[in-house]
Design an enzyme around this catalytic site. Structure first.
Site, PDB file in Angstrom:
ATOM      1  N   ASP A 208       0.840  -1.215   0.000  1.00  0.00           N
ATOM      2  CA  ASP A 208       0.000   0.000   0.000  1.00  0.00           C
ATOM      3  C   ASP A 208       0.868   1.257   0.000  1.00  0.00           C
ATOM      4  O   ASP A 208       0.582   2.222  -0.704  1.00  0.00           O
ATOM      5  CB  ASP A 208      -0.901   0.030   1.252  1.00  0.00           C
ATOM      6  CG  ASP A 208      -2.103  -0.892   1.115  1.00  0.00           C
ATOM      7  OD1 ASP A 208      -2.269  -1.483   0.029  1.00  0.00           O
ATOM      8  OD2 ASP A 208      -2.865  -1.010   2.087  1.00  0.00           O
ATOM      9  N   ASP A 234      -3.227  -2.271  -8.971  1.00  0.00           N
ATOM     10  CA  ASP A 234      -1.981  -1.530  -9.240  1.00  0.00           C
ATOM     11  C   ASP A 234      -2.057  -0.823 -10.589  1.00  0.00           C
ATOM     12  O   ASP A 234      -1.041  -0.563 -11.220  1.00  0.00           O
ATOM     13  CB  ASP A 234      -0.773  -2.480  -9.182  1.00  0.00           C
ATOM     14  CG  ASP A 234      -0.842  -3.588 -10.220  1.00  0.00           C
ATOM     15  OD1 ASP A 234      -1.932  -3.796 -10.804  1.00  0.00           O
ATOM     16  OD2 ASP A 234       0.188  -4.258 -10.457  1.00  0.00           O
TER      17      ASP A 234
HETATM   18  N1  LIG Z   1      -0.971  -3.711  -1.364  1.00  0.00           N
HETATM   19  C1  LIG Z   1      -1.981  -3.760  -2.224  1.00  0.00           C
HETATM   20  N2  LIG Z   1      -1.975  -4.680  -3.200  1.00  0.00           N
HETATM   21  C2  LIG Z   1      -2.995  -4.709  -4.080  1.00  0.00           C
HETATM   22  C3  LIG Z   1      -4.065  -3.824  -3.965  1.00  0.00           C
HETATM   23  N3  LIG Z   1      -4.924  -4.101  -4.990  1.00  0.00           N
HETATM   24  C4  LIG Z   1      -4.397  -5.121  -5.686  1.00  0.00           C
HETATM   25  N4  LIG Z   1      -3.222  -5.505  -5.141  1.00  0.00           N
HETATM   26  C5  LIG Z   1      -2.311  -6.554  -5.586  1.00  0.00           C
HETATM   27  O1  LIG Z   1      -1.667  -6.150  -6.771  1.00  0.00           O
HETATM   28  C6  LIG Z   1      -1.132  -7.292  -7.397  1.00  0.00           C
HETATM   29  C7  LIG Z   1      -1.288  -7.149  -8.882  1.00  0.00           C
HETATM   30  O2  LIG Z   1      -0.584  -8.151  -9.449  1.00  0.00           O
HETATM   31  P1  LIG Z   1      -0.777  -8.662 -10.933  1.00  0.00           P
HETATM   32  O3  LIG Z   1      -2.020  -8.045 -11.540  1.00  0.00           O
HETATM   33  O4  LIG Z   1      -0.717 -10.151 -10.919  1.00  0.00           O
HETATM   34  O5  LIG Z   1       0.376  -8.071 -11.752  1.00  0.00           O
HETATM   35  P2  LIG Z   1       1.909  -7.793 -11.424  1.00  0.00           P
HETATM   36  O6  LIG Z   1       2.478  -8.671 -10.356  1.00  0.00           O
HETATM   37  O7  LIG Z   1       2.025  -6.337 -11.213  1.00  0.00           O
HETATM   38  O8  LIG Z   1       2.580  -8.201 -12.777  1.00  0.00           O
HETATM   39  P3  LIG Z   1       2.559  -7.437 -14.148  1.00  0.00           P
HETATM   40  O9  LIG Z   1       1.431  -6.442 -14.119  1.00  0.00           O
HETATM   41  O10 LIG Z   1       2.328  -8.496 -15.183  1.00  0.00           O
HETATM   42  O11 LIG Z   1       3.867  -6.777 -14.296  1.00  0.00           O
HETATM   43  C8  LIG Z   1      -1.871  -8.503  -6.809  1.00  0.00           C
HETATM   44  O12 LIG Z   1      -0.977  -9.203  -5.988  1.00  0.00           O
HETATM   45  C9  LIG Z   1      -2.968  -7.866  -5.957  1.00  0.00           C
HETATM   46  O13 LIG Z   1      -3.253  -8.616  -4.797  1.00  0.00           O
HETATM   47  C10 LIG Z   1      -4.055  -2.870  -2.900  1.00  0.00           C
HETATM   48  O14 LIG Z   1      -4.946  -2.038  -2.721  1.00  0.00           O
HETATM   49  N5  LIG Z   1      -2.996  -2.873  -2.058  1.00  0.00           N
END
Ligand SMILES: Nc1nc2c(ncn2[C@@H]2O[C@H](COP(=O)(O)OP(=O)(O)OP(=O)(O)O)[C@@H](O)[C@H]2O)c(=O)[nH]1
Length: 319
Positions: A208, A234
């Protein structure tokens, strides 16, 4: 000599005189039976109410209250210090004599008002001001509650950027402006690279913090007229009014350059250090005649997909 009404002055009508609402306007028969002085006062209060009714903006309410005071010769200058961020609004001219109030209503803090004037305030003028401030306090409370609700509906609570709902509203607005004025418009879709890895190593709270830090870089790297949103997880969207494709590409490069300037400590990467340093992939679409919200978003998303496929940490667009 400076006349100062102490802060926490008896402003809250409920506490000022229990059982008596100091700011309530007398109506009907009661008004007809009041002595002239009071009906004049009631008329002035009514004028103020007419100006304030329907306003749900704190700045507008402060400005209208000052113009009411100024019209009646009650003040030459005023400052209003808002609660929360403590932002201060200044009106008119600074003078020697002042009357200072902390506004509270039902224990809710509503800010501080300081009125100033060249001449001393008389007791009856202070009474008029205090009665008026009772009305102002009610309007301020409604405006603050309205603005709080509005930001809850439209703002992403983690980053303070707009949320997906407000993105939808703003795209519609900007698209119709672009069509009307034939001006350029660009849209960026940004995704943090390997954010799952960051989350896994730092934990959700650490993740976060990284997202908030990245959002702050976006704010610092863009123009005041650009509109920033968290699309979800993200993923972020930036709407760039009056910006063509080369301009948007420049902005995207600036974002990546500014991200590189953030230290590992500021990202909170701890012992993981440089290896975990976040980067972003960016897809950019510029407005084409006939574009709708979904075609613009889809094109930016396709370019983002290519930026990811090209090894991440890249910027892709239609040219
Ligand atoms: N800390 C946090 N994590 C989040 C939040 N929303 C989503 N996530 C995490 O963001 C991550 C997104 O990962 P992925 O969409 O798999 O993509 P990535 O690991 O960024 O890989 P690439 O996009 O392919 O480069 C996941 O682990 C979600 O759990 C949030 O509000 N806070």
């Amino acid at each position: 000599m400076k006349k100062v009404i102490p802060l926490h002055s008896k402003l809250d009508p409920e506490t000022r005189s229990p059982g008596h609402t100091a700011t309530a306007l007398p109506t009907g028969e009661a008004l007809a039976n009041l002595p002239g002085r009071w009906s004049d006062g009631a008329e002035q209060q009514l004028l103020l109410m007419q100006r304030l009714i329907g306003s749900n903006n704190v700045d507008t309410i402060a400005s209208m209250f000052f113009s009411w005071c100024s019209d009646l010769g009650l003040a030459d200058g005023m400052t209003y210090e808002a609660v929360g961020d403590g932002a201060e609004l200044r009106f008119g001219t600074r003078r020697h004599h002042s009357a200072n109030y902390t506004l509270t209503l039902d224990s809710m803090e509503l800010g501080r008002v300081s009125l100033c004037r060249r001449e001393r305030f008389s007791e009856s003028e202070l009474l008029s001001i205090e009665q008026a401030l009772g009305t102002v306090a009610r309007c301020l409370r409604a405006a603050i509650e309205y603005q709080t609700l509005e930001s809850m509906v439209n703002q992403d609570s983690l980053t303070g950027l707009g949320n997906r709902l407000s993105l939808h509203k703003w795209i519609e607005r900007e698209l119709s402006r672009t069509r009307r004025h034939n001006s350029p418009l660009a849209l960026m879709m940004i995704d943090v690279d390997h954010f799952k890895k960051i989350n896994d190593r730092l934990g959700h709270l650490g993740g976060d913090h990284v997202l908030r830090t990245i959002a702050n870089v976006f704010k610092r790297s863009t123009r005041g007229s650009d509109l920033l949103f968290r699309y979800g997880g993200d993923e972020f969207t930036i709407l760039l009014p009056h910006t063509d494709l080369p301009g948007a590409r420049e902005a995207a490069k600036q974002i990546r350059a500014n991200l590189k300037r953030i230290s590992s400590e500021d990202f909170g990467l701890g012992e993981h250090g440089e290896g975990l340093r976040p980067d972003v992939s960016i897809g950019i679409a510029s407005y084409h005649a006939g574009d709708t919200e979904s075609t613009l978003l889809q094109r930016a998303d396709t370019h983002l997909y290519h930026a990811k496929a090209n090894g991440r940490g890249a910027i892709c667009s239609n040219v």
